[in-house]
Design an enzyme around this catalytic site. Structure first.
Site, PDB file in Angstrom:
ATOM      1  N   GLU A 291      -9.598 -44.835 -35.308  1.00  0.00           N
ATOM      2  CA  GLU A 291     -10.855 -45.081 -36.021  1.00  0.00           C
ATOM      3  C   GLU A 291     -11.683 -43.804 -36.143  1.00  0.00           C
ATOM      4  OE1 GLU A 291     -12.277 -48.381 -37.213  1.00  0.00           O
ATOM      5  OE2 GLU A 291     -13.127 -46.717 -38.307  1.00  0.00           O
ATOM      6  N   ASP A 295     -12.598 -41.877 -39.674  1.00  0.00           N
ATOM      7  CA  ASP A 295     -13.990 -41.744 -40.113  1.00  0.00           C
ATOM      8  C   ASP A 295     -14.367 -40.281 -40.314  1.00  0.00           C
ATOM      9  OD1 ASP A 295     -14.043 -44.458 -39.863  1.00  0.00           O
ATOM     10  OD2 ASP A 295     -15.257 -44.507 -38.042  1.00  0.00           O
ATOM     11  N   SER A 485     -13.300 -50.367 -42.596  1.00  0.00           N
ATOM     12  CA  SER A 485     -13.718 -49.124 -41.945  1.00  0.00           C
ATOM     13  C   SER A 485     -13.242 -47.891 -42.684  1.00  0.00           C
ATOM     14  CB  SER A 485     -13.281 -49.070 -40.491  1.00  0.00           C
ATOM     15  OG  SER A 485     -12.018 -49.561 -40.326  1.00  0.00           O
ATOM     16  N   GLY A 548     -19.770 -59.466 -61.773  1.00  0.00           N
ATOM     17  CA  GLY A 548     -21.050 -59.376 -61.076  1.00  0.00           C
ATOM     18  C   GLY A 548     -20.816 -59.313 -59.574  1.00  0.00           C
ATOM     19  N   ASP A 550     -20.066 -60.426 -55.780  1.00  0.00           N
ATOM     20  CA  ASP A 550     -19.338 -61.488 -55.071  1.00  0.00           C
ATOM     21  C   ASP A 550     -19.250 -61.135 -53.594  1.00  0.00           C
ATOM     22  OD1 ASP A 550     -16.723 -60.111 -54.369  1.00  0.00           O
ATOM     23  OD2 ASP A 550     -16.722 -59.820 -56.539  1.00  0.00           O
TER      24      ASP A 550
END
Ligand SMILES: *[C@@H]1O[C@H](CO)[C@@H](O)[C@H](O)[C@H]1NC(C)=O
Ligand SMILES: *[C@@H]1O[C@H](CO)[C@@H](O)[C@H](O)[C@H]1NC(C)=O
Ligand SMILES: *[C@@H]1O[C@H](CO)[C@@H](O)[C@H](O)[C@H]1NC(C)=O
Ligand SMILES: *[C@@H]1O[C@H](CO)[C@@H](O)[C@H](O)[C@H]1NC(C)=O
Ligand SMILES: *[C@@H]1O[C@H](CO)[C@@H](O)[C@H](O)[C@H]1NC(C)=O
Ligand SMILES: *[C@@H]1O[C@H](CO)[C@@H](O)[C@H](O)[C@H]1NC(C)=O
Ligand SMILES: *[C@@H]1O[C@H](CO)[C@@H](O)[C@H](O)[C@H]1NC(C)=O
Ligand SMILES: *[C@@H]1O[C@H](CO)[C@@H](O)[C@H](O)[C@H]1NC(C)=O
Length: 569
Positions: A291, A295, A485, A548, A550
């Site tokens: 992770e 990132d 992520s 649009g 959701d």
């Protein structure tokens, strides 16, 4: 530096009165019937076990804070962009002086001195043995074990506070909110790539990224979202990437990543490391580091030239979220973008703690910070691996003052990723900035999923970005990873590059994004109209992506050039 030392003060002036017995009339403050499913009681806590109690005092003017947040974040307001200083924000959440002195007196008569944990003085911390915590709060702190993972935690099913303090104390933590048994990092690993050859530029996106086993790289994302590759120039800009549980990005992997995928950048471009509340600075846990590597590699690899700070935050997740917010609020100039790829199910966190954290994000927004979170990877069941009978919203995505990011898949015609979480909060009502967008969706939805979601709640995510098969380096090997992520650093980088242009033009940073996103910027997002997300058990369907907004992909995927125009650049 331990965070609480930043604001440490001793409440020395209320010494114990020798011989006097204080008897307080306790009133039950929070309780739950049982531990959350998955946890079993293992027995009483060791009486010497230290518990760091955090006491949230009643904040004096949350409504004023929210008004101030809207007036600096709504582009139609006269004070748009006039972000507040640390002290101005602190004054809204500072407790009344009677609250502080009443709580100090109570702690002092028990021989305790508290640290001040937040710039507003609304959080106090005190380390106590569990036996003292039991006496102080008329509680029964016990050890609970998560059966699946073996995680052990000390919690109480109920606690009380002196009746005369109920107007002064909002709540005490950790008490009845349990840590998540299954972890908080939504990233998941798709496959290992055997091919490490760099992806070449081409006008045919399906030939270069995202199709079949082809990995997505910074270049693909630049190409599909018109993200520029020339370096940002503002020195007052920044992105903070936060991480929990000891995940640490590896410099050698970052260097390899940049060499491979950003040959136009110096491969020694790196991040500033910051430990908050004892967060680890090294980690040999390759799985955990995925992770952090993802990132940081994508924040540095996409937000070209923007300074990136990596915050390694120690402690259990909920405490760590509080410490992260209070650390950032303590800074004179917090980074204008904070990107977090961790979250939890909303129902795992007590309403009082959730509201307090959400108010902390409102404070950051008022300071001019865009607080960006992943929507979660379990479709409508919330975090991945959770069970559900009705749809489970995630935290903090349900907080109206954060920007929640969902994920898409497949190029060149992006569809909603099945794992992308979204839905409707049970804690916060729908804010007016999104009412038109969400009403239009609910009209299309008709009777679908009736009774499974809370139509009156704050709806999320707000936006989406590609979130599958990101090529990263981890433990010196190429790896493809997917998850909301992955979409977070992409959106955070776009916001940071917009901020660079704004700062260079002498303008304020974007700050809290949502009123702008649903207003002037809504046309800068390409609506995602295909795909649906996973429901409560395998193979079933949750929501469908529609034209649009959701609840899987929000307003859609960004276009940098259109966002520049929407920002008036
Ligand atoms: C406190 O919890 C322990 C288990 O940790 C239990 O054995 C005990 O009966 C509880 N005490 C009270 C007064 O409820
Ligand atoms: C784009 O690449 C795909 C996959 O290699 C190929 O099938 C397709 O024909 C290409 N399209 C164009 C217009 O070149
Ligand atoms: C930053 O400055 C360099 C050198 O003047 C320039 O080439 C680059 O385009 C600038 N970046 C932006 C985002 O304007
Ligand atoms: C932090 O590092 C220590 C030793 O270096 C290790 O024992 C501990 O598990 C790490 N903590 C986390 C959360 O990874
Ligand atoms: C970084 O770039 C230099 C050349 O500028 C190269 O010699 C070195 O091998 C690169 N580092 C990695 C880890 O690829
Ligand atoms: C991590 O690995 C390095 C060498 O590979 C070693 O020096 C260090 O002690 C290890 N740290 C931990 C916490 O295991
Ligand atoms: C639905 O959301 C509202 C807030 O908008 C909340 O007051 C209500 O309790 C929620 N309903 C359920 C069943 O949680
Ligand atoms: C409603 O559900 C049907 C499948 O039962 C699906 O085809 C349709 O797209 C859904 N509509 C919306 C707006 O979710």
């Amino acid at each position: 530096m331990r965070l609480h030392t930043l604001f440490s003060v001793l409440f020395g002036c209320y010494g114990l009165v020798s011989g006097r017995v204080f008897s307080r009339n306790f009133q039950l403050h929070e309780a739950r019937d049982a531990a959350p499913s998955g946890f079993v009681l293992s027995g009483p806590a060791d009486s010497d076990a230290t518990i760091r109690l955090r006491i949230a005092l009643v904040q004096n003017n949350v409504d004023g804070l929210v008004d101030a947040l809207y007036s600096v974040s709504d582009p139609t307001s006269e004070s748009y962009g006039q972000h507040l200083s640390r002290d101005e924000v602190a004054s809204f959440v500072a407790p009344a002086s009677e609250s502080t002195s009443a709580v100090q007196a109570w702690l002092n008569e028990n021989g305790l001195n508290a640290d001040v944990l937040s710039p507003g003085g609304d959080w106090l911390g005190v380390d106590v043995p569990s036996s003292t915590a039991n006496d102080l709060l008329s509680a029964n702190f016990s050890v609970f074990t998560h059966e699946q993972t073996g995680l052990q935690t000390i919690r109480t099913l109920a606690y009380s506070i002196p009746a005369e303090l109920t107007a002064h104390i909002d709540f005490v933590h950790p008490t009845t909110t349990f840590p998540s048994g299954t972890g908080h990092a939504p990233v998941f690993v798709s496959s290992t790539s055997t091919s490490t050859s760099p992806v070449q530029r081409s006008d045919n996106t399906s030939a270069v990224c995202g199709s079949g086993n082809m990995p997505v790289t910074p270049w693909c994302l630049q190409y599909i979202y018109n993200i520029p590759s020339d370096p940002a120039n503002s020195t007052s800009n920044g992105i903070a990437v936060t991480a929990y549980g000891g995940a640490i990005p590896q410099e050698s992997d970052l260097q390899r990543f940049l060499t491979e995928y950003r040959p136009d950048m110096s491969n020694s471009t790196t991040f500033t490391f910051q430990s908050v509340n004892g967060g680890n600075s090294t980690s040999n846990n390759s799985q955990l580091n995925v992770e952090a590597n993802l990132d940081v590699q994508y924040a540095i690899g996409l937000a070209t030239g923007v300074p990136v700070t990596f915050l390694s935050v120690g402690g259990e997740f909920d405490d760590a979220l509080l410490d992260t917010a209070n650390y950032l609020l303590s800074l004179e100039s917090p980074p204008p973008v904070v990107a977090t790829s961790y979250g939890d199910n909303e129902n795992a966190i007590s309403q009082k703690l959730a509201y307090n954290l959400c108010n902390a994000y409102a404070q950051l927004g008022a300071r001019g910070v865009s607080v960006i979170f992943a929507s979660g990877d379990g479709g409508v069941s919330g975090n991945k691996n959770s069970e559900c009978t009705t749809f489970v919203p995630t935290f903090p995505s349900g907080c109206p003052y954060v920007t929640s990011v969902g994920a898409t898949t497949l190029l060149p015609n992006e569809q909603a990723a099945a794992f992308s979480s979204g839905g409707f909060s049970n804690y916060w009502p729908q804010p007016s900035y999104q009412s038109a967008a969400v009403s239009a969706f609910l009209t299309q939805l008709g009777g679908n999923s009736s009774g499974l979601y809370n139509a009156s709640g704050r709806a999320f995510p707000d936006v989406a970005a590609y979130g599958t098969l990101y090529d990263i380096y981890n433990s010196r090997a190429a790896l493809e990873v997917s998850g909301t992520s992955a979409a977070v650093p992409t959106v955070a980088s776009i916001v940071a590059l917009l901020n660079d242009r704004l700062l260079t033009a002498g303008r304020a940073t974007l700050g809290w994004l949502n009123p702008w996103l649903y207003g002037a910027a809504s046309g800068a997002f390409a609506s995602v109209t295909a795909g649906n997300n996973l429901a409560c058990s395998g193979g079933t369907t949750g929501f469908y992506a529609t034209s649009g907004w959701d609840p899987i992909t929000g307003l859609g995927t960004p276009d940098f050039d259109k966002l520049l125009t929407a920002a008036g650049l």
